[in-house]
Design an enzyme around this catalytic site. Structure first.
Site, PDB file in Angstrom:
ATOM      1  N   ASP A 437       8.208   3.946 -15.882  1.00 51.07           N
ATOM      2  CA  ASP A 437       6.952   3.594 -15.234  1.00 51.07           C
ATOM      3  C   ASP A 437       7.050   2.145 -14.743  1.00 51.07           C
ATOM      4  O   ASP A 437       7.957   1.404 -15.140  1.00 51.07           O
ATOM      5  CB  ASP A 437       5.806   3.757 -16.224  1.00 51.07           C
ATOM      6  CG  ASP A 437       4.451   3.445 -15.611  1.00 51.07           C
ATOM      7  OD1 ASP A 437       4.246   3.776 -14.440  1.00 51.07           O
ATOM      8  OD2 ASP A 437       3.609   2.843 -16.296  1.00 51.07           O
ATOM      9  N   PHE A 602      -9.200  -0.156   1.380  1.00 51.26           N
ATOM     10  CA  PHE A 602      -7.768   0.042   1.585  1.00 51.26           C
ATOM     11  C   PHE A 602      -7.412   1.509   1.391  1.00 51.26           C
ATOM     12  O   PHE A 602      -7.905   2.169   0.473  1.00 51.26           O
ATOM     13  CB  PHE A 602      -6.971  -0.812   0.598  1.00 51.26           C
ATOM     14  CG  PHE A 602      -5.482  -0.691   0.753  1.00 51.26           C
ATOM     15  CD1 PHE A 602      -4.797  -1.552   1.590  1.00 51.26           C
ATOM     16  CD2 PHE A 602      -4.773   0.277   0.058  1.00 51.26           C
ATOM     17  CE1 PHE A 602      -3.422  -1.447   1.740  1.00 51.26           C
ATOM     18  CE2 PHE A 602      -3.407   0.396   0.198  1.00 51.26           C
ATOM     19  CZ  PHE A 602      -2.728  -0.469   1.044  1.00 51.26           C
TER      20      PHE A 602
END
Length: 950
Positions: A437, A602
């Site tokens: 991750d 965004f």
């Protein structure tokens, strides 16, 4: 199927789009499970079986059999179809169908299946099954060649240790599940508030969740104690992002005067069927008792998913999904029993040794001349030579693995390491793929503002005091301009914005850049309430401390917070914000108020965000925008420095954002607003029409500055990744973050070396686009791959084998925008296509599926909680500890286990050879050479040599 290098074959041939994956699936699924779950029907209805019923009665009989078998399969599988639902507020009894209980269950077994399940997991291997058969044969008097304890003592010891270990693990899971399921929540009823356990919550209940409390089920956000009608939630255990997410209450229920009025209205929520996607939701809220009825569309911003935590205020929601239908549970895979590759290899080797054992017994019976009851002598020889596969092998291996795990936890160089699965320590030394991750694992998720570039001048960390002096002078020298009372300040500001030919001073350019950064964001300042302050909307902001020390910033991205914190450090502070206004404080203490007219968030497609604000003091309307350089370079006015400086910052590992602005007149804004609202009301192609209207403003924007933000890496990440790469381990980064962020971290952490090229896989939506993009990627050599989760899904649907083959040839792979289930799916694909050992490492709840799917899972106990640490096979406290865990302990465990297995087998071969010589000398008599006490005592001896020898 080889990839074609042309577009032919993709024009009109739609029929084979789904044929190829289906054919591959049929080839893979034809096993016992496939036959039981419906494959028999496919075989019965094939060309070979259809002519069987010659008459009408035969056909009826065949159909009756098929119907009965279908009913039996449906009863055994018990899979309920997921459907959309209508949920009435506060009335669970009105639900049309039964929904699962809201209980969390991570246990593998129950009271009745525990013992059979554990025994099955042990005896499904040939090695253990062989020991069981040999031990049971000693109950037959004609085959008994020694004492019972010679065979049953080692086998019983192994079974006892295994059952006790599984029982302890199962009891710990039961305790953790009980702790979560017994958490108390306030349920709103007609008679008031009542306390209910989390497991007793039903669809339709109105649940009150306090601040810092876990949300027990998927809910629609109805009401909050916050004055703005919104709240923040922490989603780190769901998507791995530590940034707080803003959620908005349904306006109809938020406007109700009192909490009890929720039962005085007739309203319901229509929700889509349960899905895996945690980033989207479609639903409607309807109030029937008003004239006309009120309808509100619901999206992801109106939801509160289970396993998230309320970060501000008190929220009230109506439960729409419970238990197995919640997003968090649907994105979590069931844990599997992990078996080490060494155990599988020993199991195969045992089969070969068993064939040698049978061959040796046949030779002895043949040399004996098949006299008398030769078959009984044959079985007795099988038992005499059974030391070829010594029963002490499993005992020594299990004891050795337990000792290796104890050594890992006692290592002072990696403090805090916990071994939760003691059966696979040697897997750490056999890894080929490491899937990691990003957020919280490779990085600290702490952004620091590093650089501001204005075109002709660049400011770094050592020159930020110059920016601070420019900002202070711009607000203190022309006092009349700062106060806003003197109208003479307006024309110069308009001239500056509308006349780009006039060369501005450095101070004015710094002032414009800092103002733009302080305004163009989605950050909200949060002030902590004093202890004990709760209540309704009108009391939400009483007794709050609005000092700078008590203020924290929250946003959907840590980049945004870093930029706002930087503007505060240079003198322009964001002190307040709601849905319609924003307030900034100057270095002199004056408050500047701006009205937020429009907000453009965004998106991964647009790669930019914008905001339109009106200055309350001057009535000026300004459109600010910031985004990725690849997009903004075509929007801003011509310049000759942007591309070069973006490349320089990217090579330093900084995340870049281009900031621009455009001044709007009142007429221009009114025209834009009318077209924008009309596009938002469109039924067809709403997103395209809205984007087209917004793009009409994005023309000839004035370039203000370029910012560089650094995401701090974990300690010693770069040398650790380099060491793993030198050891032959391929590293893949799987993250739910944006593509630009993931690419930047891959460069700064040296996951991708500076000399390597990066191939960014274009977004694809069809088989033809995926085919062309794969061909383009095939022509690249020695380059890292960056691909998004949506494109990955399309490619795996049509070109699974080709994509995995190409990706495995890359030195590094970065998968962004991955859901938890996609992470686990990628792990399984690597296991299926490469047959290599995989390891997954993460620190959040969204990494649990990936960790459990990998051959070896490592969890980091960090800021995102202990979910990954508790679900992993090994738990560490820092990423840098993985180097010693793999290179030292993993390698040593593998070497010791391999040497131990070879030693025990070689000793068994020697003993069996001596037994064969003894039987030959004694006229092929099937009598034992060694007594039981000697063989039982010699069993654990090799363990001491394996611990001290390697």
């Amino acid at each position: 199927m080889p990839l074609m290098m042309s577009e032919e074959g993709f024009e009109n041939d739609e029929s084979d789009y789904h044929t190829l994956p289906r054919a591959r699936a049929m080839r893979r699924r034809r096993g016992l499970g496939w036959f039981i779950c419906g494959g028999w029907k496919f075989l019965c209805t094939s060309s070979n079986c259809t002519p069987i019923p010659k008459d009408r009665h035969g056909s009826i009989k065949c159909n009756l059999i098929i119907c009965c078998c279908d009913w039996l399969i449906n009863v055994c599988q018990r899979k309920r179809e997921l459907r959309a639902r209508t949920v009435w507020l506060g009335h669970p009894e009105k639900c049309e169908e039964k929904h699962p209980r809201n209980s969390i269950k991570n246990q593998k077994y129950n009271v009745f299946t525990f013992l059979p399940g554990v025994l099955y997991e042990q005896f499904k291997f040939f090695l253990n099954l062989y020991f069981l058969v040999v031990s049971c044969s000693q109950f037959v008097p004609a085959l008994k060649i020694g004492y019972l304890y010679t065979y049953w003592a080692p086998l019983g010891f192994v079974l006892a240790v295994t059952i006790m270990r599984e029982a302890m693990d199962e009891f710990r899971r039961f305790q953790r599940d009980k702790e979560v399921n017994s958490q108390l929540y306030s349920k709103l009823t007609v008679r008031g508030k009542v306390q209910v356990q989390s497991s007793d919550i039903q669809v339709g209940d109105l649940i009150i969740v306090e601040k810092n409390q876990r949300i027990p089920s998927d809910m629609v956000f109805l009401r909050t104690s916050e004055k703005a009608g919104s709240c923040f939630i922490r989603t780190d255990q769901l998507d791995g992002e530590t940034d707080w997410k803003l959620r908005v209450a349904v306006s109809c229920t938020q406007r109700l005067p009192a909490l009890g009025d929720l039962f005085s209205i007739s309203a319901y929520v229509h929700a889509q069927k349960p899905q895996l996607d945690i980033h989207s939701f479609e639903g409607t809220f309807t109030r029937e008792d008003s004239d006309p009825p009120i309808h509100e569309s619901l999206s992801i911003e109106n939801t509160l998913w289970a396993s998230t935590v309320v970060a501000s205020g008190t929220v009230i929601g109506v439960v729409i999904y419970t238990g197995k239908e919640t997003r968090s549970v649907m994105n979590t895979s069931n844990p599997k029993n992990k078996v080490g590759l060494l155990d599988l290899e020993l199991n195969q080797l045992t089969k070969a040794l068993f064939l040698a054992l049978v061959a040796l017994s046949v030779v002895m019976v043949t040399l004996q001349g098949f006299v008398g009851p030769w078959y009984r002598n044959f079985f007795r020889f099988l038992l005499l030579f059974s030391y070829i596969i010594p029963i002490s092998l499993r005992v020594n291996l299990d004891m050795g693995k337990a000792a290796y795990g104890w050594m890992m936890m006692r290592d002072e160089n990696i403090p805090g390491t916990v071994v939760r699965t003691s059966t696979i320590p040697e897997e750490l030394g056999r890894l080929v793929y490491l899937l990691t991750d990003k957020t919280g694992t490779l990085t600290q998720n702490e952004m620091v503002f590093k650089r501001l570039h204005l075109g002709t001048v660049s400011y770094g960390t050592d020159t930020m005091d110059e920016i601070q002096s420019h900002v202070r002078s711009s607000y203190t020298q022309p006092h009349s301009q700062a106060s806003g009372n003197n109208t003479s300040s307006t024309p110069p500001r308009k001239a500056h914005s509308s006349g780009p030919k006039v060369r501005k001073s450095v101070s004015s350019r710094v002032h414009e850049a800092v103002t733009a950064i302080a305004l163009c964001h989605n950050v909200t300042p949060v002030y902590e309430s004093r202890a004990g302050v709760t209540g309704e909307t009108e009391y939400a902001e009483v007794d709050q401390d609005f000092s700078d020390e008590n203020r924290t910033y929250q946003a959907s991205s840590p980049d945004e917070v870093a930029l706002v914190q930087w503007t505060e450090s240079v003198g322009l502070t964001l002190v307040n914000r709601d849905l319609t206004s924003m307030q900034l404080r100057t270095p002199g203490g004056q408050i500047l108020t701006y009205c937020v007219l429009q907000m453009f968030p965004f998106t991964s497609e647009g790669k930019r965000m914008g905001i339109i604000v009106r200055d309350e003091s001057t009535a000026e309307i300004t459109f600010y925008m910031k985004g990725a350089d690849a997009v903004m370079s075509t929007i801003v006015q011509y310049n000759d420095w942007l591309e070069e400086e973006c490349g320089n910052m990217a090579r330093e590992g900084l995340r870049t954002l281009v900031v621009a602005k455009r001044a709007l007149t009142e007429e221009q804004y009114q025209d834009f607003e009318s077209r924008y609202m009309q596009a938002k009301l469109s039924v067809h192609d709403r997103a395209l029409k809205v984007a087209a209207v917004v793009e009409s403003l994005e023309r000839e924007m004035q370039l203000l500055c370029l910012t560089g933000v650094e995401d701090r890496l974990q300690a010693d990440v770069r040398p650790t990744l380099e060491m793993l790469r030198n050891a032959g381990i391929k590293i893949w980064m799987l993250t739910g973050d944006k593509l630009e962020t993931a690419t930047c971290i891959a460069k700064s952490s040296h996951l991708v070396s500076r000399a390597q090229d990066i191939h960014v896989f274009r977004p694809v939506a069809s088989r033809g686009e995926a085919h062309l993009e794969l061909n383009a990627f095939r022509r690249k050599h020695d380059c890292a791959l960056v691909i998004s989760g949506d494109s990955l899904e399309v490619c795996l649907r049509y070109y699974e084998h080709e994509l995995v083959e190409l990706a495995c040839q890359c030195p590094a792979v970065v998968c962004c925008r991955c859901s938890p289930t996609q992470k686990a799916h990628i792990v399984k694909l690597l296991q299926q296509h490469t047959r290599k050992r995989t390891c997954a490492i993460g620190d959040g709840g969204n990494d649990v599926s990936m960790i459990q799917a990998a051959d070896c899972g490592i969890g980091i106990e960090g800021k995102e909680g202990k979910a990954a640490s508790l679900a992993a096979d090994f738990s560490i406290t820092q990423f840098k500890h993985i180097g010693r865990l793999l290179m030292v302990h993993g390698r040593s465990s593998y070497k010791r286990s391999a040497a131990l297995g070879q030693f025990v087998m070689h000793r068994g071969l020697i003993i069996s050879t001596m037994q064969a010589v003894f039987s030959s000398v004694c006229y092929f008599a099937s009598v034992p050479l060694y007594q039981g006490f000697l063989m039982v005592g010699a069993g654990p001896c090799p363990l001491r040599h394996s611990l001290s020898g390697c």
